[in-house]
Design an enzyme around this catalytic site. Structure first.
Site, mmCIF file in Angstrom:
data_model
loop_
_atom_site.group_PDB
_atom_site.id
_atom_site.type_symbol
_atom_site.label_atom_id
_atom_site.label_comp_id
_atom_site.label_asym_id
_atom_site.label_seq_id
_atom_site.Cartn_x
_atom_site.Cartn_y
_atom_site.Cartn_z
ATOM 1 C CE LYS A 195 60.543 68.537 22.563
ATOM 2 N NZ LYS A 195 60.207 69.080 23.768
HETATM 3 C C1 LIG Z 1 58.851 68.624 25.151
HETATM 4 C C2 LIG Z 1 58.932 68.955 25.791
HETATM 5 C C3 LIG Z 1 59.084 68.340 27.066
HETATM 6 C C4 LIG Z 1 58.284 66.720 26.821
HETATM 7 O O1 LIG Z 1 59.513 66.289 26.505
HETATM 8 P P1 LIG Z 1 59.355 64.443 26.549
HETATM 9 O O2 LIG Z 1 60.397 64.110 25.722
HETATM 10 O O3 LIG Z 1 58.652 64.679 25.334
HETATM 11 O O4 LIG Z 1 58.685 63.603 26.950
HETATM 12 C C5 LIG Z 1 58.683 69.176 27.969
HETATM 13 N N1 LIG Z 1 58.665 70.711 27.631
HETATM 14 C C6 LIG Z 1 59.130 71.250 27.026
HETATM 15 C C7 LIG Z 1 59.528 73.216 27.273
HETATM 16 C C8 LIG Z 1 59.535 70.378 26.366
HETATM 17 O O5 LIG Z 1 59.735 71.254 25.222
#
Ligand SMILES: *Cc1c(COP(=O)(O)O)cnc(C)c1O
Length: 435
Positions: free
Chosen positions: A110
């Protein structure tokens, strides 16, 4: 040619530029912004010497009409100032490569989207203009957004999370004191937090405050996420099968954008936990959005993936089913996967990455052994010490940047799950004497 964006629920006659899409978050008629056409990858992208150089040339293709090239370069190099290693696994896992996306400040992928979006947003504000970014979070998004936007001039963040429903490590990352960030612990559920944020956007008493959202529906978070798939392709040296542990499908949508721009791949795997709407949909079933189920890969506990609408708009069901294989993995299988990968190759995976690795193990028999496999590792295992201990009998090493969170001062407000309480907090930050 300028890249224009339209709503998934609008007409192509009605388009906006990137900055407008970035500021609005949600598109007209409750839809999501999608690029009317995806710009091709710049010539010679495969020769980029570093991830940062790649990021700059590729993003310039998307954004050059709206950002000065110096500003863009500075924003990108400042945002994406951490490594993106591709780690080959050993033993029976040979041929599988882990694309480690957790080397940013809050240890999940993120960081890529949040940090870049923050700088692009700051660079697009008029002098004196102020924006309040609202974010409801149950995990990694909140800390990445708080960290990414903190200290950016003109930007304030109000972050809501449900009391008692995030892990101690996650909570610590949410509540450390940060310039320009207000963290709120809500006496309610994640759904309450989301409802409160939506309510704030509709609240006429807040109409004089510029509110924006930084969740994964914002196109500004998606574009930077397509960059690491290109980097992974360069490291592999050949087109591979790309596996993405998925929840809201933002990360997978970013991968599809890279493919539409010209990235050559041998297909995708959408690896989900017990929240199996998308795998069922890909398998041709009559799948419907459902309430989410709690699992140990909690950042993927999504019953109604918000980016699904984008994926369907971009490719349509038939092409999605032809390009992407869906797999659903249970918590028991996730734990087994963490243990198996560790025992067989020495690699410590977090629960989300383990869902991806298990999906690959299951499919591998049907795959051409020559095709390299790239598994996106979405979080650092140290964010989930309890799960790692359960799986492999010991705790992961804690990187210094994570340990450092425990030495920082904290600041968090407790509020009930009510729109009025949130309104008060938002207005407080906007009293004339607050400046
Ligand atoms: C947000 C997140 C996901 C999922 O990603 P998306 O873009 O919502 O499909 C998977 N793993 C982790 C560790 C995340 O923080």
């Amino acid at each position: 040619m300028a890249v224009r964006y339209q709503s998934t629920r609008g007409s192509s006659a009605d388009t906006v530029g990137f900055v407008e899409a970035l500021h609005s978050g949600l598109a007209p008629h409750g839809g999501l912004f999608v690029p009317v056409s995806v710009p091709g990858l710049p010539k010679g992208w495969q020769a980029s010497p570093t991830f940062q150089a790649l990021a700059q040339t590729v993003l310039a293709n998307w954004l050059q009409d709206e950002y000065d090239s110096t500003v863009l370069q500075r924003s990108v190099s400042d945002a994406l100032n951490f490594p993106v290693p591709v780690v080959p696994l050993e033993g029976p896992w040979e041929g599988v490569h882990v694309l480690e996306l957790f080397h940013g400040p809050t240890l999940s992928f993120k960081d890529f989207g949040a940090r870049t979006m923050a700088r692009l947003l700051a660079a697009s504000l008029e002098p004196g203009e102020e924006v309040t970014i609202m974010v409801a979070t149950s995990g990694d998004t909140g800390s990445a957004v708080a960290d990414g936007f903190s200290g950016i001039p003109g930007v304030r963040v109000v972050l809501l999370y449900p009391k008692g429903q995030v892990s101690p490590t996650q909570e610590r990352q949410l509540i450390v004191e940060r310039t320009g960030v207000t963290s709120l612990r809500v006496d309610g559920t994640f759904d309450d937090c989301q409802r409160m944020v939506k309510g704030a956007f509709a609240d006429s008493a807040l109409s004089h405050v510029t509110l924006s959202s930084a969740n994964s529906i914002n196109i500004g978070r998606l574009l930077p996420q397509s960059l690491y798939y290109l980097w992974g392709r360069i490291q592999l040296g050949a087109p591979g099968l790309v596996c993405v542990p998925s929840g809201n499908l933002g990360n997978l949508t970013a991968a599809i954008l890279a493919q539409l721009g010209g990235l050559d791949v041998r297909g995708f795997v959408a690896a989900h936990n017990a929240n199996r709407f998308f795998p069922d949909y890909l398998a041709g079933e009559d799948a419907e959005f459902e309430a989410s189920v709690q699992t140990m890969s909690n950042a993927m506990d999504v019953g109604a993936p918000s980016n699904f609408e984008r994926l369907e708009w971009l490719l349509g069901r038939e092409r999605l089913s032809a390009t992407i294989r869906g797999v659903s993995v249970s918590d028991d299988e996730t734990l087994d996967s963490m243990a198996r990968v560790f025992n067989q190759s020495g690699y410590v995976a977090d629960p989300h990455t383990a869902v991806g690795l298990e999906a690959i193990r299951r499919l591998r028999g049907d795959l051409d052994a020559e095709v390299p496999i790239l598994v996106a590792s979405t979080a650092h295992p140290a964010k989930f010490p309890e799960s790692v201990r359960r799986a492999i009998g010991r705790e992961p090493e804690i990187p210094e940047r994570l340990a450092a969170f425990w030495n920082r001062p904290i600041e968090v407000g407790d509020i009930p799950a009510s729109g009025e309480a949130l309104r008060e907090v938002i207005l407080e930050g906007h009293r004339p004497d607050a400046y």
